[in-house]
Design an enzyme around this catalytic site. Sequence first.
Site, mmCIF file in Angstrom:
data_model
loop_
_atom_site.group_PDB
_atom_site.id
_atom_site.type_symbol
_atom_site.label_atom_id
_atom_site.label_comp_id
_atom_site.label_asym_id
_atom_site.label_seq_id
_atom_site.Cartn_x
_atom_site.Cartn_y
_atom_site.Cartn_z
ATOM 1 N N GLU A 27 -11.646 -2.683 -5.608
ATOM 2 C CA GLU A 27 -11.363 -2.456 -7.029
ATOM 3 C C GLU A 27 -12.395 -3.172 -7.909
ATOM 4 O O GLU A 27 -12.898 -2.611 -8.869
ATOM 5 C CB GLU A 27 -9.959 -2.970 -7.330
ATOM 6 C CG GLU A 27 -9.224 -2.096 -8.320
ATOM 7 C CD GLU A 27 -7.803 -2.576 -8.499
ATOM 8 O OE1 GLU A 27 -7.242 -3.186 -7.571
ATOM 9 O OE2 GLU A 27 -7.254 -2.327 -9.584
ATOM 10 N N ARG B 63 -4.045 -10.973 7.882
ATOM 11 C CA ARG B 63 -2.666 -10.688 8.291
ATOM 12 C C ARG B 63 -2.561 -9.703 9.459
ATOM 13 O O ARG B 63 -1.482 -9.479 9.988
ATOM 14 C CB ARG B 63 -1.824 -10.252 7.088
ATOM 15 C CG ARG B 63 -1.197 -11.466 6.407
ATOM 16 C CD ARG B 63 -0.663 -11.181 5.044
ATOM 17 N NE ARG B 63 -1.700 -11.275 4.051
ATOM 18 C CZ ARG B 63 -1.813 -10.492 2.993
ATOM 19 N NH1 ARG B 63 -0.942 -9.552 2.790
ATOM 20 N NH2 ARG B 63 -2.791 -10.669 2.136
HETATM 21 P P1 AMP Z 1 -6.521 -1.713 0.872
HETATM 22 O O1 AMP Z 1 -7.913 -1.900 1.362
HETATM 23 O O2 AMP Z 1 -6.437 -1.391 -0.588
HETATM 24 O O3 AMP Z 1 -5.742 -0.716 1.711
HETATM 25 O O4 AMP Z 1 -5.795 -3.119 0.970
HETATM 26 C C1 AMP Z 1 -5.300 -3.556 2.175
HETATM 27 C C2 AMP Z 1 -5.452 -5.044 2.372
HETATM 28 O O5 AMP Z 1 -5.096 -5.779 1.199
HETATM 29 C C3 AMP Z 1 -4.515 -5.480 3.470
HETATM 30 O O6 AMP Z 1 -5.243 -6.337 4.347
HETATM 31 C C4 AMP Z 1 -3.376 -6.194 2.788
HETATM 32 O O7 AMP Z 1 -3.099 -7.392 3.457
HETATM 33 C C5 AMP Z 1 -3.850 -6.451 1.346
HETATM 34 N N1 AMP Z 1 -2.917 -5.902 0.324
HETATM 35 C C6 AMP Z 1 -3.217 -4.920 -0.563
HETATM 36 N N2 AMP Z 1 -2.175 -4.649 -1.380
HETATM 37 C C7 AMP Z 1 -1.170 -5.465 -0.975
HETATM 38 C C8 AMP Z 1 0.203 -5.654 -1.412
HETATM 39 N N3 AMP Z 1 0.739 -4.939 -2.416
HETATM 40 N N4 AMP Z 1 0.950 -6.563 -0.765
HETATM 41 C C9 AMP Z 1 0.415 -7.280 0.260
HETATM 42 N N5 AMP Z 1 -0.843 -7.157 0.705
HETATM 43 C C10 AMP Z 1 -1.648 -6.273 0.110
#
Ligand code: AMP
Length: 176
Positions: A98, A61
């Site tokens: 996770e 995205r």
């Molecule tokens: P993180 O590494 O935990 O910061 O997760 C970020 C990645 O996971 C991004 O590329 C987002 O597109 C996706 N992502 C994580 N949580 C969400 C959420 N609640 N809604 C949409 N996309 C998410």
Amino acid sequence: MNVENLKSAVRNIPDFPIKGIQFKDITTLFQSAELLQDLSDVLYAQYKDKGITKVVGIESRGFFMGPATAIRLHAGFIPIRKPGKLPYKVIEEKYTKEYGEDAIQIHEDALSADDVVLLHDDLLATGGTMVAAYNLVKKFGVKKIYVNFIIELEKLEGRKHFAPDVDVESILQFEI
Ligand code: AMP
């Protein structure tokens, strides 16, 4: 232009893709020509005076507004992808998610020490993905790295994983 209009156009999908996640669906914002233009204008205004030479977007995205912003900034666009997708020699960074480990890759000749980089993804949750991307870009010894998200989930405190001197910006903030 009102950033609240952008925020209210994001659709929240509870329990997607797994129970407990409040998924932020940006397709509802993107389907509006006016809101898409507004989002592009905000990004452009934020980075137009920073001397950005490359926008680096994270699969998948980060590939929506990444190239669109690069065009407006007269910068190049570089993809960071999941393993096995990039065709040339790559540099890889592993990170903990996770559930288990994950990795991202970039072409080894994608950036140079002269570059000023805007690193972009759609959303900051725990920060794991972007910290790995930041570490990957840092290996090129670029002049400066700006980090940008469309959405930040503030309660997850993803930004605390970046050193205080890193320029981390988000356009829309949600609690979760
Ligand atoms: P993180 O590494 O935990 O910061 O997760 C970020 C990645 O996971 C991004 O590329 C987002 O597109 C996706 N992502 C994580 N949580 C969400 C959420 N609640 N809604 C949409 N996309 C998410």
